[in-house]
Design a protein around this motif. Structure first.
Motif, PDB file in Angstrom:
ATOM      1  N   ASP A 216       0.799  -1.232   0.000  1.00  0.00           N
ATOM      2  CA  ASP A 216       0.000   0.000   0.000  1.00  0.00           C
ATOM      3  C   ASP A 216       0.825   1.272   0.000  1.00  0.00           C
ATOM      4  N   ASP A 217       2.164   1.151  -0.050  1.00  0.00           N
ATOM      5  CA  ASP A 217       2.961   2.377   0.045  1.00  0.00           C
ATOM      6  C   ASP A 217       3.911   2.555  -1.136  1.00  0.00           C
ATOM      7  N   ILE A 218       3.592   1.946  -2.285  1.00  0.00           N
ATOM      8  CA  ILE A 218       4.516   2.037  -3.417  1.00  0.00           C
ATOM      9  C   ILE A 218       3.931   2.858  -4.562  1.00  0.00           C
ATOM     10  N   GLU A 219       2.865   3.583  -4.284  1.00  0.00           N
ATOM     11  CA  GLU A 219       2.252   4.342  -5.369  1.00  0.00           C
ATOM     12  C   GLU A 219       1.941   5.771  -4.938  1.00  0.00           C
ATOM     13  N   ASN A 220       1.872   6.641  -5.907  1.00  0.00           N
ATOM     14  CA  ASN A 220       1.452   8.025  -5.693  1.00  0.00           C
ATOM     15  C   ASN A 220       0.041   8.160  -6.250  1.00  0.00           C
ATOM     16  N   GLU A 221      -0.914   8.402  -5.355  1.00  0.00           N
ATOM     17  CA  GLU A 221      -2.309   8.419  -5.768  1.00  0.00           C
ATOM     18  C   GLU A 221      -2.634   9.576  -6.700  1.00  0.00           C
ATOM     19  N   PHE A 222      -1.730  10.537  -6.839  1.00  0.00           N
ATOM     20  CA  PHE A 222      -1.970  11.638  -7.758  1.00  0.00           C
ATOM     21  C   PHE A 222      -1.484  11.313  -9.169  1.00  0.00           C
ATOM     22  N   GLU A 223      -0.799  10.180  -9.319  1.00  0.00           N
ATOM     23  CA  GLU A 223      -0.356   9.741 -10.639  1.00  0.00           C
ATOM     24  C   GLU A 223      -1.545   9.207 -11.436  1.00  0.00           C
ATOM     25  N   SER A 224      -1.364   9.068 -12.738  1.00  0.00           N
ATOM     26  CA  SER A 224      -2.407   8.486 -13.574  1.00  0.00           C
ATOM     27  C   SER A 224      -2.547   6.999 -13.266  1.00  0.00           C
ATOM     28  N   LEU A 225      -3.683   6.423 -13.648  1.00  0.00           N
ATOM     29  CA  LEU A 225      -3.932   4.997 -13.433  1.00  0.00           C
ATOM     30  C   LEU A 225      -2.837   4.154 -14.078  1.00  0.00           C
ATOM     31  N   GLU A 226      -2.475   4.501 -15.308  1.00  0.00           N
ATOM     32  CA  GLU A 226      -1.471   3.714 -16.022  1.00  0.00           C
ATOM     33  C   GLU A 226      -0.112   3.759 -15.320  1.00  0.00           C
ATOM     34  N   ILE A 448     -12.650  -9.942 -16.628  1.00  0.00           N
ATOM     35  CA  ILE A 448     -11.496 -10.438 -17.382  1.00  0.00           C
ATOM     36  C   ILE A 448     -10.844  -9.312 -18.170  1.00  0.00           C
ATOM     37  N   HIS A 449     -11.659  -8.454 -18.762  1.00  0.00           N
ATOM     38  CA  HIS A 449     -11.123  -7.307 -19.500  1.00  0.00           C
ATOM     39  C   HIS A 449     -10.301  -6.410 -18.576  1.00  0.00           C
ATOM     40  N   ASP A 450     -10.815  -6.145 -17.386  1.00  0.00           N
ATOM     41  CA  ASP A 450     -10.111  -5.284 -16.429  1.00  0.00           C
ATOM     42  C   ASP A 450      -8.769  -5.896 -16.026  1.00  0.00           C
ATOM     43  N   LEU A 451      -8.772  -7.175 -15.726  1.00  0.00           N
ATOM     44  CA  LEU A 451      -7.536  -7.850 -15.317  1.00  0.00           C
ATOM     45  C   LEU A 451      -6.524  -7.905 -16.461  1.00  0.00           C
ATOM     46  N   GLN A 452      -7.005  -8.143 -17.659  1.00  0.00           N
ATOM     47  CA  GLN A 452      -6.097  -8.192 -18.812  1.00  0.00           C
ATOM     48  C   GLN A 452      -5.487  -6.825 -19.089  1.00  0.00           C
ATOM     49  N   GLN A 453      -6.279  -5.771 -18.971  1.00  0.00           N
ATOM     50  CA  GLN A 453      -5.767  -4.423 -19.201  1.00  0.00           C
ATOM     51  C   GLN A 453      -4.690  -4.064 -18.186  1.00  0.00           C
ATOM     52  N   GLU A 454      -4.912  -4.406 -16.911  1.00  0.00           N
ATOM     53  CA  GLU A 454      -3.899  -4.117 -15.888  1.00  0.00           C
ATOM     54  C   GLU A 454      -2.585  -4.830 -16.201  1.00  0.00           C
ATOM     55  N   LYS A 455      -2.678  -6.090 -16.575  1.00  0.00           N
ATOM     56  CA  LYS A 455      -1.459  -6.858 -16.855  1.00  0.00           C
ATOM     57  C   LYS A 455      -0.734  -6.320 -18.086  1.00  0.00           C
ATOM     58  N   LEU A 456      -1.480  -5.988 -19.145  1.00  0.00           N
ATOM     59  CA  LEU A 456      -0.859  -5.483 -20.371  1.00  0.00           C
ATOM     60  C   LEU A 456      -0.147  -4.147 -20.121  1.00  0.00           C
ATOM     61  N   ILE A 457      -0.766  -3.288 -19.325  1.00  0.00           N
ATOM     62  CA  ILE A 457      -0.144  -2.000 -19.016  1.00  0.00           C
ATOM     63  C   ILE A 457       1.105  -2.209 -18.165  1.00  0.00           C
ATOM     64  N   ALA A 458       1.012  -3.088 -17.159  1.00  0.00           N
ATOM     65  CA  ALA A 458       2.161  -3.333 -16.281  1.00  0.00           C
ATOM     66  C   ALA A 458       3.353  -3.862 -17.055  1.00  0.00           C
ATOM     67  N   THR A 464      -2.331   2.684 -22.686  1.00  0.00           N
ATOM     68  CA  THR A 464      -3.524   3.334 -22.148  1.00  0.00           C
ATOM     69  C   THR A 464      -4.574   2.298 -21.794  1.00  0.00           C
ATOM     70  N   TYR A 465      -5.216   2.498 -20.652  1.00  0.00           N
ATOM     71  CA  TYR A 465      -6.281   1.594 -20.226  1.00  0.00           C
ATOM     72  C   TYR A 465      -7.512   1.791 -21.115  1.00  0.00           C
ATOM     73  N   GLN A 466      -7.980   0.698 -21.708  1.00  0.00           N
ATOM     74  CA  GLN A 466      -9.163   0.739 -22.568  1.00  0.00           C
ATOM     75  C   GLN A 466     -10.373   0.264 -21.789  1.00  0.00           C
ATOM     76  N   PRO A 467     -11.399   1.096 -21.595  1.00  0.00           N
ATOM     77  CA  PRO A 467     -12.580   0.678 -20.813  1.00  0.00           C
ATOM     78  C   PRO A 467     -13.352  -0.434 -21.513  1.00  0.00           C
ATOM     79  N   TYR A 468     -14.098  -1.175 -20.695  1.00  0.00           N
ATOM     80  CA  TYR A 468     -14.878  -2.303 -21.204  1.00  0.00           C
ATOM     81  C   TYR A 468     -16.172  -1.799 -21.830  1.00  0.00           C
TER      82      TYR A 468
END
Length: 506
Positions: A216-226, A448-458, A464-468
Motif C-alpha cells: 500500500d505504500d509504493i504508489e502516488n495516488e496523484f499519478e495516472s492509473l497507467e 477479465i477485461h479489467d484484469l487483462q488491461q492491468e497486466k498489459l499495461i504493467a 492506455t487503459y481501454q474501458p470495457y
C-alpha cells in the motif's frame, strides 16, 4: 593416527561395501578411525561439486574417500573412489572385501530407507525447535502494526509454535521500523522468538516460510492509473527474484493492500517460477467482510451470522459481490430452528433497489483504502486466512480468495481471479461444486477485461487503459435478484419439508 572419511549416495552399493569394510577395520584396529557422510541421491551431485571445488579435487562418482591427518590439520588428502580405497586397505592392512553384488544392492536399499527416516525425524525435530519465519513487507503501515500482536498470540499457527518475524519497507529504508520492533519486543509474547528489521536487499526473505506483502505504500495516488499500474512491475520483479532465491521452497505468500491486489499476485507468481502458484494468494476477505457488515446493518443482525458471500474477479478493481448463495444464521424472524439452521439472505431482503444501488455503491465507495488506514480489519483478515491455511477452513463454508485460475468457472488459465474456495491440508481448492451463481458471461467479461488491461499495461504491452464495452441485452441486476429470490424461496421450502426439526412461528 589417520581418520578416513567416506562419503557417498545413500543408495550407492559401492558406498555400502566401503563403509562395511571400514567399520570392520575400526572395530579391530585401535588406530583406525572412520567418519561416514551420507547424502540423498537428489543432492549428491551438488554436494560433491561443492566439496571438490572447496578442496580443489577432481572426483565425479560415489563414493569419495579422503584422509584427514588428526595431528597435522590442513585439508584432507584425497584417496579417490571405492577402488582406490580398497587398494589402500589391501596394501597397508592386507584385508579385502568379498561382499557379493546382491548383498551390496540390498544394503544400499536399506541405507536409503534409513537415511530418509533419519532426515524426516530431523525435520520433525526442527519444526518443533525452529520458529516459523514470517516476513512482512510494507511493514510501516497500520495493518502491520495491528497484525503482529495477532500473529504471536497462538491463534494463527498454534499455541506451541514459536515464530520469528522479519519486517521491511518496500524501499528498504528503516523509517519507523525501529519503533515497531521495540513495541513488539515490549509485548513479551512467549511465542515471539525474535523480531528484526531488514534493510539489506540481498538478505530479504532468507528462510521465509510465510511472506505477507502489504503493497500500500509504493504508489502516488496523484499519478495516472497507467503510471500507478506500471509502478507495480519493478518491485514485484525484485520481490519475486528474492523469494525465488532466498525463501523456503514451500513458502506461503499472502498479498494484501488497497490497490491492484490481483495484478501484484500475478506478477509475484510470474517471477517465482519454482513456487507452487497456488501458494501465492490475494486476500479478498476484507471486501467480503465489509459486504457482510453492510448487509448485517440493513438486516439488524450481526455480520458473523452472514455466510457464503462470494467475491468474484478483481478484488480492488472490477469485481462482483455475489449474494446468491449467501445465508443468514440465528436471524430474528418468525421462523426459528437449531443453530445450524439458516435462511437465504435474498429471501429476507426484498428491497432489490437497495441491493442494486445503495449496497454496491456503499461497498465500492468505502473501498479498501480506509481499511488500510485503520488496519484493524485488514490485519484480522490476513490472520484469519493464515489460520485457515494452517488448520483448514470451516467445513462447508464458502470463502473468497484471489488464486491463479486453472480454468475453473471458465476463467482464463493463468489469471489471478477471486473465486469461492476452501482450504484443506494446506491447499486452496476452488469450489467448483457451486454451479448456480451470479457470475454471468457479462460480469465475467468485464472482470477479465479489467484484469487483462492491468497486466498489459504493467508489462508495457499497451500504454492506455481501454474501458470495457458492455454487451447489449443483458438482464439488469434488479431483475436477476427478483428471479433469484423466487428460486431461493422454492428451494427453502423444499429444505424445510425435508428437515426433521420443528419450526416455531411467533
Amino acid at each position: 593416527m589417520a581418520k578416513f572419511v567416506i562419503a557417498g549416495k545413500a543408495d550407492c552399493p559401492y558406498f555400502a561395501k566401503a563403509e562395511l569394510l571400514a567399520d570392520y577395520l575400526q572395530r579391530n584396529l585401535p588406530d583406525f578411525q572412520v567418519h561416514k557422510i551420507i547424502q540423498h541421491p537428489d543432492v549428491w551431485k551438488r554436494w560433491l561439486r561443492d566439496l571438490c571445488k572447496k578442496n580443489q579435487w577432481n572426483h565425479k562418482r560415489s563414493p569419495i574417500v579422503w584422509r584427514e591427518l588428526l595431528d597435522r590439520g590442513g585439508k584432507g588428502l584425497l584417496l579417490g573412489g571405492f577402488n582406490e580405497f580398497l587398494e589402500h586397505i589391501q596394501l597397508y592392512y592386507g584385508i579385502t572385501s568379498k561382499m557379493m553384488t546382491n548383498e551390496m544392492l540390498i544394503i544400499a536399499s536399506e541405507n536409503l530407507e534409513t537415511h530418509i527416516e533419519i532426515e524426516q525425524e530431523k525435520e520433525e525435530i526442527k519444526s518443533v525447535i525452529n520458529p516459523i519465519n514470517v516476513w512482512i513487507t510494507g511493514a510501516s503501515c497500520p495493518t502491520s502494526y495491528n497484525l503482529i500482536p495477532i500473529l504471536v498470540n497462538g491463534e494463527v499457527f498454534g499455541e506451541d509454535k514459536e515464530i520469528s518475524i522479519h519486517i521491511l519497507n518496500n524501499n528498504f529504508n528503516e523509517d519507523s521500523l525501529h519503533g515497531i520492533v521495540m513495541e513488539a519486543q515490549d509485548l513479551a509474547a512467549p511465542l515471539l522468538r525474535n523480531i528484526s528489521m531488514c534493510t539489506a536487499i540481498e538478505e530479504a526473505f532468507v528462510g521465509a516460510e510465510v511472506i505477507i506483502i502489504l503493497n500500500d505504500d509504493i504508489e502516488n495516488e496523484f499519478e495516472s492509473l497507467e503510471n500507478r499500474i506500471r509502478a507495480r512491475l519493478p518491485l514485484c520483479e525484485l520481490f519475486g527474484s528474492l523469494i525465488e532465491k532466498n525463501a523456503h521452497q514451500s513458502v506461503k505468500v499472502i498479498v494484501a493492500g488497497k490497490t491492484f491486489l490481483n495484478l501484484t499476485t500475478n506478477l509475484i507468481i510470474r517471477y517465482t517460477p519454482s513456487l507452487n502458484p497456488r501458494n501465492v494468494i490475494a486476500v479478498a476477505m476484507v471486501l467480503e467482510n465489509e459486504a457482510k457488515a453492510m448487509l448485517a446493518r440493513k438486516m439488524k443482525t450481526t455480520a458473523s451470522d452472514i455466510k457464503d458471500v462470494i467475491i468474484w474477479g478483481n478484488i480492488t478493481g472490477s469485481h462482483h459481490i455475489d449474494l446468491r448463495k449467501a445465508k443468514v444464521f440465528r436471524y430474528d424472524s418468525a421462523i426459528w430452528g437449531p443453530p445450524s439452521f439458516s435462511r437465504y439472505l435474498l429471501n429476507l431482503i426484498f428491497d432489490s433497489e437497495w441491493i442494486r444501488k445503495e449496497f454496491e455503491a456503499s461497498v465500492n465507495s468505502w473501498s479498501l483504502t480506509r481499511y488500510f488506514q485503520r488496519g484493524v480489519s485488514s490485519a484480522h483478515c490476513i490472520a484469519t486466512v493464515l489460520k485457515f491455511w494452517y488448520h483448514n477452513s470451516p467445513p462447508g463454508e464458502i470463502l473468497s480468495m484471489g488464486i491463479i485460475s486453472e480454468g475453473e468457472f471458465d476463467t482464463p488459465a493463468g489469471m489471478v481471479f477471486s473465486m469461492p474456495v476452501q482450504c484443506k491440508n494446506g491447499v486452496w481448492f476452488p469450489r467448483t461444486d457451486l454451479t448456480e451463481t451470479e457470475l454471468t458471461e457479462e460480469i465475467k467479461g468485464a472482470i477479465i477485461h479489467d484484469l487483462q488491461q492491468e497486466k498489459l499495461i504493467a508489462l508495457g504491452e499497451v500504454s492506455t487503459y481501454q474501458p470495457y464495452l458492455p454487451v447489449a441485452g443483458i438482464t439488469p441486476r434488479e431483475n436477476r435478484v427478483r428471479i433469484q429470490i423466487e428460486e431461493n424461496l422454492e428451494e427453502e421450502q423444499k429444505d424445510q419439508t425435508g428437515n426433521d426439526f420443528e419450526f416455531y412461528e411467533n
